[in-house]
Write an enzyme that holds these catalytic residues in place. Structure first.
Site, PDB file in Angstrom:
ATOM      1  N   GLY A 110      36.768  38.500  38.751  1.00 30.31           N
ATOM      2  CA  GLY A 110      36.147  37.351  38.097  1.00 30.31           C
ATOM      3  C   GLY A 110      35.787  36.231  39.068  1.00 30.31           C
ATOM      4  O   GLY A 110      34.882  35.431  38.787  1.00 30.31           O
ATOM      5  N   GLU A 113      32.502  37.207  40.333  1.00 37.88           N
ATOM      6  CA  GLU A 113      31.558  37.074  39.218  1.00 37.88           C
ATOM      7  C   GLU A 113      31.218  35.604  38.967  1.00 37.88           C
ATOM      8  O   GLU A 113      30.067  35.264  38.681  1.00 37.88           O
ATOM      9  CB  GLU A 113      32.164  37.719  37.966  1.00 37.88           C
ATOM     10  CG  GLU A 113      32.257  39.241  38.106  1.00 37.88           C
ATOM     11  CD  GLU A 113      33.106  39.891  37.034  1.00 37.88           C
ATOM     12  OE1 GLU A 113      34.214  39.368  36.756  1.00 37.88           O
ATOM     13  OE2 GLU A 113      32.690  40.911  36.472  1.00 37.88           O
TER      14      GLU A 113
HETATM   15  N1  CAA Z   1      45.894  37.011  38.446  1.00 40.61           N
HETATM   16  C1  CAA Z   1      47.122  36.450  38.411  1.00 40.61           C
HETATM   17  N2  CAA Z   1      47.835  36.128  39.511  1.00 40.61           N
HETATM   18  C2  CAA Z   1      47.288  36.398  40.703  1.00 40.61           C
HETATM   19  C3  CAA Z   1      46.030  36.994  40.834  1.00 40.61           C
HETATM   20  C4  CAA Z   1      45.314  37.310  39.622  1.00 40.61           C
HETATM   21  N3  CAA Z   1      44.075  37.826  39.632  1.00 40.61           N
HETATM   22  N4  CAA Z   1      45.757  37.160  42.144  1.00 40.61           N
HETATM   23  C5  CAA Z   1      46.818  36.663  42.813  1.00 40.61           C
HETATM   24  N5  CAA Z   1      47.736  36.224  41.951  1.00 40.61           N
HETATM   25  C6  CAA Z   1      49.036  35.623  42.257  1.00 40.61           C
HETATM   26  C7  CAA Z   1      50.037  36.696  42.688  1.00 40.61           C
HETATM   27  O1  CAA Z   1      50.605  37.334  41.554  1.00 40.61           O
HETATM   28  C8  CAA Z   1      51.027  35.863  43.467  1.00 40.61           C
HETATM   29  O2  CAA Z   1      51.848  35.199  42.534  1.00 40.61           O
HETATM   30  P1  CAA Z   1      53.466  35.195  42.764  1.00 40.61           P
HETATM   31  O3  CAA Z   1      53.645  34.435  44.065  1.00 40.61           O
HETATM   32  O4  CAA Z   1      53.974  34.476  41.569  1.00 40.61           O
HETATM   33  O5  CAA Z   1      53.882  36.626  42.874  1.00 40.61           O
HETATM   34  C9  CAA Z   1      50.137  34.800  44.130  1.00 40.61           C
HETATM   35  O6  CAA Z   1      48.918  34.763  43.379  1.00 40.61           O
HETATM   36  C10 CAA Z   1      49.790  35.127  45.544  1.00 40.61           C
HETATM   37  O7  CAA Z   1      49.205  36.406  45.561  1.00 40.61           O
HETATM   38  P2  CAA Z   1      49.701  37.583  46.577  1.00 40.61           P
HETATM   39  O8  CAA Z   1      51.134  37.421  46.882  1.00 40.61           O
HETATM   40  O9  CAA Z   1      49.256  38.886  45.989  1.00 40.61           O
HETATM   41  O10 CAA Z   1      48.846  37.197  47.864  1.00 40.61           O
HETATM   42  P3  CAA Z   1      48.348  38.172  49.022  1.00 40.61           P
HETATM   43  O11 CAA Z   1      47.802  37.283  50.087  1.00 40.61           O
HETATM   44  O12 CAA Z   1      49.403  39.165  49.370  1.00 40.61           O
HETATM   45  O13 CAA Z   1      47.132  39.016  48.355  1.00 40.61           O
HETATM   46  C11 CAA Z   1      45.112  39.275  47.084  1.00 40.61           C
HETATM   47  C12 CAA Z   1      45.936  38.356  47.973  1.00 40.61           C
HETATM   48  C13 CAA Z   1      44.604  40.492  47.869  1.00 40.61           C
HETATM   49  C14 CAA Z   1      43.935  38.466  46.557  1.00 40.61           C
HETATM   50  C15 CAA Z   1      45.994  39.790  45.899  1.00 40.61           C
HETATM   51  O14 CAA Z   1      46.613  38.668  45.310  1.00 40.61           O
HETATM   52  C16 CAA Z   1      45.249  40.511  44.820  1.00 40.61           C
HETATM   53  O15 CAA Z   1      44.884  41.665  44.999  1.00 40.61           O
HETATM   54  N6  CAA Z   1      44.976  39.847  43.666  1.00 40.61           N
HETATM   55  C17 CAA Z   1      44.368  40.460  42.519  1.00 40.61           C
HETATM   56  C18 CAA Z   1      42.888  40.667  42.717  1.00 40.61           C
HETATM   57  C19 CAA Z   1      42.287  41.358  41.515  1.00 40.61           C
HETATM   58  O16 CAA Z   1      42.618  42.475  41.175  1.00 40.61           O
HETATM   59  N7  CAA Z   1      41.336  40.661  40.837  1.00 40.61           N
HETATM   60  C20 CAA Z   1      40.654  41.178  39.714  1.00 40.61           C
HETATM   61  C21 CAA Z   1      41.290  40.690  38.452  1.00 40.61           C
HETATM   62  S1  CAA Z   1      40.597  41.454  37.010  1.00 40.61           S
HETATM   63  C22 CAA Z   1      39.196  40.573  36.658  1.00 40.61           C
HETATM   64  O17 CAA Z   1      38.841  39.654  37.352  1.00 40.61           O
HETATM   65  C23 CAA Z   1      38.457  41.007  35.426  1.00 40.61           C
HETATM   66  C24 CAA Z   1      37.078  40.449  35.312  1.00 40.61           C
HETATM   67  O18 CAA Z   1      36.104  41.062  35.704  1.00 40.61           O
HETATM   68  C25 CAA Z   1      36.856  39.161  34.685  1.00 40.61           C
END
Ligand code: CAA
Length: 259
Positions: A110, A113
């Site tokens: 998102g 997006e």
């Molecule tokens: N939603 C909720 N929380 C999130 C998040 C998300 N999309 N992305 C990161 N966070 C949170 C993590 O859970 C973490 O929280 P805690 O400290 O409480 O555990 C905090 O942010 C820091 O994140 P990381 O520890 O994971 O940080 P990192 O540097 O190791 O990794 C990252 C960074 C690669 C961006 C990884 O956080 C990640 O892969 N995030 C998810 C990305 C993702 O899958 N996005 C798509 C979501 S679905 C969507 O968007 C649907 C749509 O089309 C609208």
């Protein structure tokens, strides 16, 4: 301007800078954040003294996507009934004033997006774009299969959407996803300078130009050409055309009254 929990809104002359500010979750786009963003964009749209908007995040993340913690417990019936992704995600794409996404760090799911729903993306050299939804058992739901495909074509969009691969700023510029790459340290200054330049032009012609470019995504070439010509003709009814052309011929800088 109003106070928000997950946004910082500042003025830089005629430009509003909206900063996504949910650092603990890498600006994950929870409901409250998207609702605040909608409210902030309603304010910038209504304020005549604002000519353009910059939307940005932090150095680490523009936004890491929809909030997975919020989404995880939802059922089909939940998301269908609330029409998730709701209208609040679409506000950036419905603004009439130009809106520039200034992206550093992660713009995923998102987040990508949201950036694509702005008029152009200025990327820091640290920016990373991706549609990783496939890796968590879903698919993009806020334009990732549509705006991305229109921006970069089928093969690249399929590559990103089906593999969840993240691309860097250089690749994003090469495939036409971003307009320019700048150094991370200069991102906000550069994006604000572009927005200020746009805001300095005659507002009716800016809004018409934006409308005309956007129509290219919605219609046939013949219809788009017709629409462009009508707006082009309409521009001759504006003070901006009178002043802009007179100033050119007088060899002076134009002073636009935005009428
Ligand atoms: N939603 C909720 N929380 C999130 C998040 C998300 N999309 N992305 C990161 N966070 C949170 C993590 O859970 C973490 O929280 P805690 O400290 O409480 O555990 C905090 O942010 C820091 O994140 P990381 O520890 O994971 O940080 P990192 O540097 O190791 O990794 C990252 C960074 C690669 C961006 C990884 O956080 C990640 O892969 N995030 C998810 C990305 C993702 O899958 N996005 C798509 C979501 S679905 C969507 O968007 C649907 C749509 O089309 C609208």
């Amino acid at each position: 301007m109003s106070t928000y929990n997950f946004l910082i809104v500042e003025r830089r002359g005629p430009v509003a800078v909206i900063t996504l500010n949910r650092p603990k979750a890498l600006n994950a786009l929870c409901n409250e954040l998207t609702e605040e963003l909608t409210a902030a964009l309603d304010v910038t749209e209504a304020d005549d003294s604002i000519g353009a908007v910059v939307l940005t995040g932090s150095a680490k993340a523009f936004a890491a996507g929809a909030d997975i913690k919020e989404m995880q417990p939802k059922s089909f019936t939940d998301v269908y009934l609330e029409d998730f992704i709701t209208a609040s995600w679409e506000r950036a794409s419905t603004t009439r004033k130009p809106i520039i996404a200034a992206v550093a760090g992660y713009a995923l799911g998102g987040g990508a997006e949201l950036a694509m729903s702005c008029d152009m993306i200025i990327a820091a050299d640290t920016a990373k774009f991706g549609q990783p939804e496939i890796t968590i058992g879903i698919l993009p739901g806020a334009g990732g299969t549509q705006r991305l495909t229109r921006a970069v074509g089928k093969s690249k969009a399929m590559d990103m959407v089906l593999t969840g691969r993240t691309i860097d700023a250089e690749e994003a510029e090469k495939i036409g996803l971003v307009a320019r790459i700048v150094s991370a340290d200069d991102l906000i200054e550069e994006a604000v300078a572009i927005a200020q330049k746009i805001a300095g032009f005659s507002r009716p012609s800016v809004l018409m130009a934006k409308e005309a470019v956007n129509s290219a995504f919605e219609t046939t070439l013949a219809e788009g050409m017709r629409f462009e010509r009508r707006l082009f003709h309409a521009a001759f009814a504006t003070d901006g055309q009178t002043e802009g052309m007179a100033a050119f011929l007088d060899k002076r800088k134009p002073t636009f009254n935005h009428r």
